[in-house]
Design an enzyme around this catalytic site. Sequence first.
Site: not given
Length: 182
Positions: A42, A50, A84
Amino acid sequence: MKLLLSLLGLTLLSPAWANKVVGITDGDTLTIQVGKSPVVVRVADIDAPEKNQAFSEQAKQSLSSLCFGKQAQYQERDVDAYGRVVATVTCGGVDISRVQVERGLAWVYTEYNKDLSLPGLEAIARRDKRGLWSHPNAVPPWEFRRQPRLKKAVAKQSVEGICFVGRHGEYRIVDGAKRYGC
């Protein structure tokens, strides 16, 4: 002996993680092949739109053009709630956070940002109405994620009549009442 020392010197000067990008999830998440293992990263300091948000596909395409199939270097900062790695990322020497913000394809994630140059870049992108800033009502992803998900009933034909799909499953209306199962 000189060759061995020079190779050792190059190894010590190389980034901690320099590997090939093998996947792009969205405008701020990518997968880097580290040895034999893929690592989901990330990108730190930014938040891209999104999937169901305006400019999400453009942000993903931008990140893909910058990184997919290229060597990436990353410096890990943290691991998020989804497992992540959160890291600063460069692909081909290009700082991904900076480019995504400059192109207007990501917000500076103010709550977690550690790069003091990013707010200025975002202000310029806003002024020039680049990317998502061309949209009059751009909503930051952290606010978009908090919005209640509207479950819309979807109608489909069944032998008995119209079948609806809602939060609790498929149902029909029989004599004015819901009957689950179609």
